[in-house]
Design a protein around this motif. Structure first.
Motif, PDB file in Angstrom:
ATOM      1  N   ILE A  96       0.837  -1.200   0.000  1.00  0.00           N
ATOM      2  CA  ILE A  96       0.000   0.000   0.000  1.00  0.00           C
ATOM      3  C   ILE A  96       0.877   1.258   0.000  1.00  0.00           C
ATOM      4  O   ILE A  96       0.499   2.291  -0.554  1.00  0.00           O
ATOM      5  CB  ILE A  96      -0.965   0.012   1.221  1.00  0.00           C
ATOM      6  CG1 ILE A  96      -2.035   1.082   1.028  1.00  0.00           C
ATOM      7  CG2 ILE A  96      -0.221   0.237   2.541  1.00  0.00           C
ATOM      8  CD1 ILE A  96      -3.163   1.032   2.035  1.00  0.00           C
ATOM      9  N   VAL A  97       2.073   1.148   0.600  1.00  0.00           N
ATOM     10  CA  VAL A  97       2.997   2.277   0.614  1.00  0.00           C
ATOM     11  C   VAL A  97       3.377   2.668  -0.825  1.00  0.00           C
ATOM     12  O   VAL A  97       3.318   3.842  -1.209  1.00  0.00           O
ATOM     13  CB  VAL A  97       4.259   1.917   1.449  1.00  0.00           C
ATOM     14  CG1 VAL A  97       5.403   2.865   1.177  1.00  0.00           C
ATOM     15  CG2 VAL A  97       3.912   1.921   2.926  1.00  0.00           C
ATOM     16  N   GLY A  98       3.721   1.656  -1.626  1.00  0.00           N
ATOM     17  CA  GLY A  98       4.040   1.917  -3.029  1.00  0.00           C
ATOM     18  C   GLY A  98       2.816   2.394  -3.791  1.00  0.00           C
ATOM     19  O   GLY A  98       2.894   3.282  -4.644  1.00  0.00           O
ATOM     20  N   ALA A  99       1.656   1.809  -3.461  1.00  0.00           N
ATOM     21  CA  ALA A  99       0.418   2.157  -4.156  1.00  0.00           C
ATOM     22  C   ALA A  99       0.048   3.616  -3.920  1.00  0.00           C
ATOM     23  O   ALA A  99      -0.346   4.331  -4.854  1.00  0.00           O
ATOM     24  CB  ALA A  99      -0.713   1.240  -3.680  1.00  0.00           C
ATOM     25  N   LEU A 100       0.211   4.089  -2.671  1.00  0.00           N
ATOM     26  CA  LEU A 100      -0.127   5.482  -2.347  1.00  0.00           C
ATOM     27  C   LEU A 100       0.759   6.444  -3.139  1.00  0.00           C
ATOM     28  O   LEU A 100       0.274   7.434  -3.699  1.00  0.00           O
ATOM     29  CB  LEU A 100       0.041   5.737  -0.841  1.00  0.00           C
ATOM     30  CG  LEU A 100      -0.955   5.032   0.088  1.00  0.00           C
ATOM     31  CD1 LEU A 100      -0.552   5.220   1.547  1.00  0.00           C
ATOM     32  CD2 LEU A 100      -2.367   5.548  -0.142  1.00  0.00           C
ATOM     33  N   VAL A 101       2.061   6.131  -3.198  1.00  0.00           N
ATOM     34  CA  VAL A 101       2.981   7.009  -3.940  1.00  0.00           C
ATOM     35  C   VAL A 101       2.621   7.006  -5.421  1.00  0.00           C
ATOM     36  O   VAL A 101       2.556   8.061  -6.068  1.00  0.00           O
ATOM     37  CB  VAL A 101       4.449   6.570  -3.729  1.00  0.00           C
ATOM     38  CG1 VAL A 101       5.382   7.385  -4.607  1.00  0.00           C
ATOM     39  CG2 VAL A 101       4.842   6.721  -2.269  1.00  0.00           C
ATOM     40  N   ALA A 102       2.356   5.808  -5.979  1.00  0.00           N
ATOM     41  CA  ALA A 102       2.019   5.713  -7.402  1.00  0.00           C
ATOM     42  C   ALA A 102       0.728   6.474  -7.707  1.00  0.00           C
ATOM     43  O   ALA A 102       0.623   7.167  -8.723  1.00  0.00           O
ATOM     44  CB  ALA A 102       1.893   4.247  -7.819  1.00  0.00           C
ATOM     45  N   ALA A 103      -0.258   6.370  -6.822  1.00  0.00           N
ATOM     46  CA  ALA A 103      -1.555   7.001  -7.070  1.00  0.00           C
ATOM     47  C   ALA A 103      -1.483   8.518  -6.920  1.00  0.00           C
ATOM     48  O   ALA A 103      -2.226   9.244  -7.585  1.00  0.00           O
ATOM     49  CB  ALA A 103      -2.601   6.443  -6.108  1.00  0.00           C
ATOM     50  N   GLY A 104      -0.581   9.002  -6.058  1.00  0.00           N
ATOM     51  CA  GLY A 104      -0.538  10.434  -5.812  1.00  0.00           C
ATOM     52  C   GLY A 104       0.477  11.185  -6.659  1.00  0.00           C
ATOM     53  O   GLY A 104       0.513  12.406  -6.648  1.00  0.00           O
TER      54      GLY A 104
ATOM     55  N   GLY B 281      -2.534   3.386 -10.449  1.00  0.00           N
ATOM     56  CA  GLY B 281      -2.344   3.753  -9.051  1.00  0.00           C
ATOM     57  C   GLY B 281      -3.611   3.551  -8.249  1.00  0.00           C
ATOM     58  O   GLY B 281      -3.574   3.040  -7.126  1.00  0.00           O
TER      59      GLY B 281
ATOM     60  N   VAL C  50      -4.117   1.061  -5.081  1.00  0.00           N
ATOM     61  CA  VAL C  50      -4.569   1.495  -3.749  1.00  0.00           C
ATOM     62  C   VAL C  50      -5.786   0.677  -3.313  1.00  0.00           C
ATOM     63  O   VAL C  50      -5.855   0.214  -2.164  1.00  0.00           O
ATOM     64  CB  VAL C  50      -4.892   3.011  -3.720  1.00  0.00           C
ATOM     65  CG1 VAL C  50      -5.547   3.394  -2.399  1.00  0.00           C
ATOM     66  CG2 VAL C  50      -3.626   3.824  -3.935  1.00  0.00           C
TER      67      VAL C  50
END
Lengths: 274, 91
Positions: free
Chosen positions: B44-52, B63, B67
């Motif tokens: 989720i840490v990677g997902a948050l960065v990718a989505a934002g 992203g 998330v």
């Protein structure tokens, strides 16, 4: 808001410690509940501090995703029958692998992240392992939920095909390192990895599924660690490899308890043994 | 972060993970698997960065998917583990 990367990394270190204590706690009956709480707290710390990452410029997509995912996750966890727990874990684990796979794909198409050799190897590994975890877990779920037959399924030459898919994937990752912009090769890698996940779990019978789910759980940890190498993120690397390694040990313990050989599970040849 | 430091973390964490699990009573196999499955939702840490992060529509869509999937994994994983453990306590 600007927060120094050092503080973010210190928060990640605290989260990693909470995960270690959490896993340790989960191995003993007395401390198991507290272990789960500690791990959940670690996840909260890691997720919140990530919102301060300097690469994040917009929060709309994040909020939408967390709300949708949180609702689905909570409803699934409340509704599921106790007897359906193994397939529930399989499904959740598949989503985790799918998330790492989606993160790696997003990074591949992102112009704001670097595409050097280390990143491309990590993107390839996260796509490969993440997609295998996704489709493999979905097959495990479908078998346990009796959406498809729990009997071992296969066809002649399946193992040869799996070997070709795996070697082809490695070659594809090598090609991506040399040619970082090649979208066609990425899609081919995605397709090969998804098929591989399917064919690795189809030949395994329903009774052996818990061991397979434990193994796929270990894979999803490795996929998260690979995602960490793409982003240079310590929380992902530490926690992913922690789960990857402890998941493999748990798989081996479960194998012993069920009188199965770990190598047989790893190479998907259980169908012949059982 | 430099790749060698990352590799160091990776290798040391693997050794730690191997040492962490020693004897687990069979009744705790499934809850432990479920709990560590929830922890693997760290992606989720990677997902948050990718989505934002700034990017094309495709990057945002990927992203968003990341998330959603990671949040289901995390929230569902910890809640389900908690339910399982609560059942053991009553016995």
């Amino acid at each position: 808001m600007h927060v120094s990367q050092n503080w973010i990394d210190i928060a990640y270190l605290i989260a990693a410690c909470l995960f270690v204590l959490g896993i340790k706690g989960l191995t003993k009956p007395k401390t198991a509940v507290r272990g789960n709480m500690l791990a959940a707290a670690g996840m909260g710390v890691a997720a919140v501090v990530t919102l301060l990452n300097e690469r994040i410029v917009t929060y709309e997509v994040i909020i939408a995703g967390v709300v949708v995912g949180g609702l689905i996750g909570a409803i699934m966890a409340k509704k599921v029958q106790m007897t359906s727990m193994p397939q529930m874990i399989a499904l959740l684990n598949g989503f985790g692998g799918g998330a790492s796979f989606a993160v790696a794909s997003a990074e591949f198409f992102s112009t704001s992240s670097s595409h050097d050799a280390v990143s491309m190897i990590a993107i390839g590994a996260a796509v490969l392992i993440g997609a295998v975890t996704l489709t493999g877990s979905l097959v495990a779920f479908a078998k346990l939920q009796e959406l498809i037959s729990g009997q071992p399924m296969g066809f002649p030459g399946m193992k040869l095909l799996n070997a070709i898919l795996f070697i082809g994937s490695i070659v594809g990752i090598g090609y991506l390192v040399a040619n970082p912009g090649s979208e066609m090769v990425l899609w081919a890698l995605v397709a090969a990895a998804m098929l591989l996940g399917l064919f690795l779990v189809l030949p395994i019978g329903g009774a052996d599924m818990p061991v397979v789910i434990a193994l796929l759980n270990s894979y999803s940890g490795v996929a998260a660690a690979a995602a960490g190498f793409i982003m240079g993120n310590s929380a992902l690397i530490i926690t992913g490899s922690l789960v990857g390694a402890s998941g493999l040990i748990l798989t081996s313990i479960m194998c012993k308890a069920m009188n199965r050989s770990l190598t047989n599970v790893l190479f998907g040849v259980m169908a012949e043994a059982g | 972060m430099d790749p060698v430091a990352n590799l160091t973390l990776f290798v040391l964490a693997i050794f730690l993970g191997v040492e962490l699990i020693t004897k687990v009573p069979p009744t705790l196999h499934t809850p432990l698997m479920s709990g560590s499955n929830a922890i693997s939702g760290i992606t989720i840490v990677g997902a948050l960065v990718a989505a934002g992060s700034e990017g094309s529509t495709l990057v945002s869509v990927l992203g968003f998917i990341a998330v959603v999937l990671a949040t289901i994994n995390v929230i569902g994983g910890f809640m389900v583990t908690n339910r399982m453990l609560a059942m053991f306590k009553r016995k």
